[in-house]
Scaffold this motif. Structure first.
Motif, PDB file in Angstrom:
ATOM      1  N   TYR A  19       0.778  -1.236   0.000  1.00 48.65           N
ATOM      2  CA  TYR A  19       0.000   0.000   0.000  1.00 48.65           C
ATOM      3  C   TYR A  19       0.797   1.267   0.000  1.00 48.65           C
ATOM      4  O   TYR A  19       0.264   2.330  -0.209  1.00 48.65           O
ATOM      5  N   ARG A 298     -13.277  -4.487   7.045  1.00 49.06           N
ATOM      6  CA  ARG A 298     -13.766  -3.559   6.026  1.00 49.06           C
ATOM      7  C   ARG A 298     -14.919  -2.706   6.540  1.00 49.06           C
ATOM      8  O   ARG A 298     -15.097  -1.563   6.142  1.00 49.06           O
ATOM      9  N   LEU A 389     -10.880   3.979   2.748  1.00 53.76           N
ATOM     10  CA  LEU A 389     -11.180   2.556   2.755  1.00 53.76           C
ATOM     11  C   LEU A 389      -9.935   1.703   2.534  1.00 53.76           C
ATOM     12  O   LEU A 389      -9.803   0.599   3.061  1.00 53.76           O
ATOM     13  N   GLU A 393      -8.535  -1.948   4.062  1.00 51.03           N
ATOM     14  CA  GLU A 393      -8.178  -3.036   3.164  1.00 51.03           C
ATOM     15  C   GLU A 393      -6.758  -3.517   3.451  1.00 51.03           C
ATOM     16  O   GLU A 393      -6.484  -4.723   3.485  1.00 51.03           O
TER      17      GLU A 393
END
Lengths: 459, 312
Positions: A19, A298, A389, A393
């Motif tokens: 990420y 989530r 979000l 994740e």
């Protein structure tokens, strides 16, 4: 425990690196590959230029010598070497006056080029000469190549990095090409050698007479065609996608995909049974647990996720590194901020996060989280991405990876589980970088990231 | 000593050399200097043309610890070169560990992988999977899911074995798709024949083959071969072990469905192929390219994506 603490750190660090939390880190090779190169824009007048008059805009030259012997050439180079990280480089000259003998040459030379010599006469120089139409490379004898130059002609010289060739054009037509056998930086160069010779040079500031775009396109299509004719078993993509869904525990998608493709078994298993079965078993490991945890995270239900982990994989929350616990605690903190419960966030941080402040591995994420408190509108702050979000994740992926790593069936060599898609993309990128480096960093770089984002064609 | 070697070579002139490969063997401890280092490290100076031999000698003298020297890809002129040459082709070899380190340095973004998978669903017409994937990952589809529905219906029809239904649907969408694409139409008819055989309708299958497919086979030799291959299914009682049994596999339906799907996409001027197979082909290509110069662990089985051992 099955997975040693060190290993679970690796697994989670891997998952986190997917990420780029915050800053987009790149390897030096990637950076080099994406760096923009500057192209030549005018004649380099910083070198001593004899027997020449250069115009004020540094884009025209006239010979003023006598042209008596081999060392009174008036030659010049562009102010920069030809850029290499592209498929083609090209420039043109317009012959305003061919002078007494038309001894004008165009080509490429290295940094040691002597401007009193014609391009092509000396090693590491290449020149197409207008008086005899010969191509010279490395010494005083040339080979028949193309037409001679005349007043009013436009002559071009280029480098094709895909085929590693020089190419030359006259009045918009390709004359020929010749293998390029050096990898050193090459400067666009022109030599004049008889009274009254005059040329204008076009480094791309004006449209070229030759259609360079068409040639670039042709090269790209050639390569594309070569790639397209390769045989790829039809079911491979299908099976890579399916195993991706299994790996990350996207179970609902998996079910929809299986239902639509009319099969509960990836078709590839029919052909590679042994590997296939093993893969399936591995990737189905704890699928239901992983799906449930992903769903909870989530939805921001961190406490729920913690409670389930406590039941199913208590050791994951208690290993020495506390990585998973830390990530979930951070996420809980983020969820409090999101909900606007600052007080709860602070209490939570004091109870669960404060003790971890000294640990370098956790430092950057932790600091970013705490920084959220400093902003009245955290969403618009520099650390606002934590509230997106994607952060949930990422945490869900880390938990997923950590659980996969506890699979006792996993051989010791495969303790860092990645989806096959990720492995394939890593291999693709590594191979491209390696090939590009072996080629002296020449040619168009593979930009996987941009390719995936659909900003350009396959090349 | 190697790095200082390449630096000390900066001024040595070897105008005849295109690239130089040095292999050294010192106390049984062999190592090599890659051609590229030399290529970049050597600069060729005109003035030293005549003194090439001396230059080489000086160079050799400066690296007195080198016992064996091999020159490769040596001259591009006829000039006599005073060095012994051995044509040794030694590739750079990466061990699994070294290569793994390179792989670990690569950053693949999760969001990019999600996009790739979403693109696959959308392009291939898996609309429900695309919707679920959107829900589970938050990845935005790269085209309006509404427009996929037609394609999905067509795909479904084929994957259920209902080829005739698929043909009607396609013709409703755009009759030109099949009119202008004889190969696709043949494959659809072939799939229809396969479905007839699958359901044991031998007579109907034979009739269909003779009336609908054979005339097309006369026009095109490749079609005829395909037809013969398909009809061969009738000859086997146990099709699971027969050589053309793969035609009865679900993957054959998927293949036909994908071909049809791509044709519809093209007619709607969308990208007809998902990106994933293109990238995988690119991987095949770049691995083959790299093989010529380097020995490294390849990935041959894309399904498991396992690294093979590098061949040295």
């Amino acid at each position: 425990m099955v997975a040693p603490a060190n290993n679970s750190v690796n697994v989670v660090a891997d998952a986190l690196s997917l990420y780029d939390f915050g800053g987009g880190r790149k390897t030096p090779e990637e950076e080099e590959m994406e760096e923009e190169e500057e192209a030549p824009t005018h004649i380099n007048t910083k070198r001593s230029l004899q027997f020449l008059v250069i115009s004020v805009d540094k884009l025209s030259a006239k010979y003023t010598g006598d042209g008596q012997h081999a060392n009174d050439v008036g030659a010049f180079q562009g102010n920069r070497p030809a850029p290499v990280r592209r498929i083609l480089y090209y420039f043109e000259i317009y012959i305003k006056d061919r002078g007494n003998k038309g001894t004008i040459s165009i080509g490429f030379t290295d940094e040691h080029f002597k401007t009193s010599r014609q391009p092509g006469w000396d090693p590491n120089t290449y020149g197409y000469h207008g008086d005899d139409g010969y191509l010279y490379h490395g010494h005083g004898r040339g080979d028949p190549f193309g037409p001679t130059f005349h007043t009013g002609d436009t002559v071009g010289a280029g480098i094709n990095y895909a085929s590693q060739e020089f190419f030359f054009t006259v009045n918009g037509k390709l004359v020929g090409s010749r293998h390029k056998d050096v990898k050193c930086p090459l400067y666009p160069s022109v030599g004049l050698h008889s009274p009254n010779e005059r040329v204008d040079i076009n480094f791309g500031q004006n449209p070229f007479v030759f259609n360079i775009e068409a040639l670039a396109q042709e090269e790209r299509e050639k390569l594309q065609g070569e790639i397209e004719t390769l045989h790829l078993p039809f079911s491979i993509s299908h099976s890579v996608v399916r195993s991706y869904l299994l790996h990350y525990g996207y179970q609902e998608t998996l079910q929809a995909f299986d239902a639509a493709s009319g099969s509960m078994v990836p078709p590839v298993i029919l052909t590679t049974q042994e590997n296939g079965d093993k893969m399936l078993e591995e990737e189905c490991y704890a699928l239901e647990h992983r799906r449930k945890l992903r769903q909870l995270i989530r939805n921001g239900e961190i406490n729920g996720a913690l409670a389930n982990l406590e039941t199913w994989y208590p050791h994951l929350l208690k290993d020495e590194t506390l990585m998973i616990k830390f990530l979930l605690d951070c996420q809980q903190f983020i969820e409090y901020i999101k909900a606007g419960s600052l007080e709860a966030a602070v209490i939570h941080a004091q109870e669960n996060l404060a003790s971890l402040l000294g640990i370098s591995l956790y430092q950057s994420l932790l600091q970013d989280c705490i920084a959220l408190l400093a902003y009245e509108h955290p969403r618009e702050s520099p650390v606002g991405h934590l509230l997106m979000l994607g952060q949930r994740e990422a945490v869900a992926d880390a938990v997923n990876s950590a659980i996969l790593a506890t699979d006792p069936a996993l051989s010791s060599s495969r303790r860092s589980p990645q989806s096959s898609l990720e492995k394939l993309l890593r291999q693709l990128t590594a191979c491209h970088i390696e090939r590009w480096l072996l080629n002296g960093g020449q040619g168009e770089a593979c930009r996987l990231h941009r390719l995936l984002r659909g900003k350009e064609g396959p090349w | 000593m190697i790095p200082s070697l390449s630096m000390s070579m900066g001024t040595i002139s070897l105008p005849f050399l295109r690239s130089l490969k040095l292999l050294t063997n010192h106390h049984d401890d062999s190592w090599e200097i890659g051609g590229d280092v030399i290529d970049g490290g050597l600069t060729f100076v005109t003035a030293a043309w005549a003194s090439t031999a001396r230059g080489i000698d000086a160079f050799f003298a400066s690296v007195d610890k080198l016992d064996v020297i091999t020159l490769r890809e040596h001259l591009y002129e006829e000039e006599d070169f005073p060095c012994k040459q051995k044509m040794s082709s030694s590739k750079k070899v990466y061990t699994r560990e070294e290569w793994q380190k390179k792989l670990n340095e690569v950053k693949i973004r999760k969001a990019d992988m999600n996009k790739l998978v979403m693109n696959f669903f959308v392009t291939e017409g898996y609309v429900e999977a695309a919707e679920k994937f959107h829900k589970e990952t938050g990845t935005e589809p790269d085209m309006d899911l509404g427009t996929i529905t037609d394609r999905m219906e067509v795909r479904k029809a084929i994957q259920c074995g209902n080829v005739q239904d698929a043909i009607e649907r396609v013709n409703d969408l755009n009759p030109e798709i099949l009119d202008t694409n004889p190969q696709l139409f043949f494959h659809l008819q072939q799939q229809r024949l396969i479905e007839l055989i699958r359901s044991g309708k031998v007579e109907e299958a034979l009739e269909f083959a003779q009336e609908e497919l054979a005339p097309r086979g006369e026009e095109n030799h490749a079609f005829l071969q395909e037809l013969e291959r398909t009809v061969a299914l009738l000859a086997f009682e146990d099709t699971s072990s027969c050589p053309v049994g793969e035609l009865l596999d679900v993957s054959q339906r998927q293949k036909t469905a994908s071909e049809l799907n791509a044709a519809i996409l093209t007619s709607q001027s969308h990208e007809k192929d998902p990106k994933l197979p293109g990238l995988l082909k690119m991987l095949i290509w770049v691995q083959n390219q790299l093989d010529e110069k380097v020995s490294y662990p390849r990935i041959n089985d894309f399904a498991t994506a396992a690294l093979e051992d590098s061949v040295s």
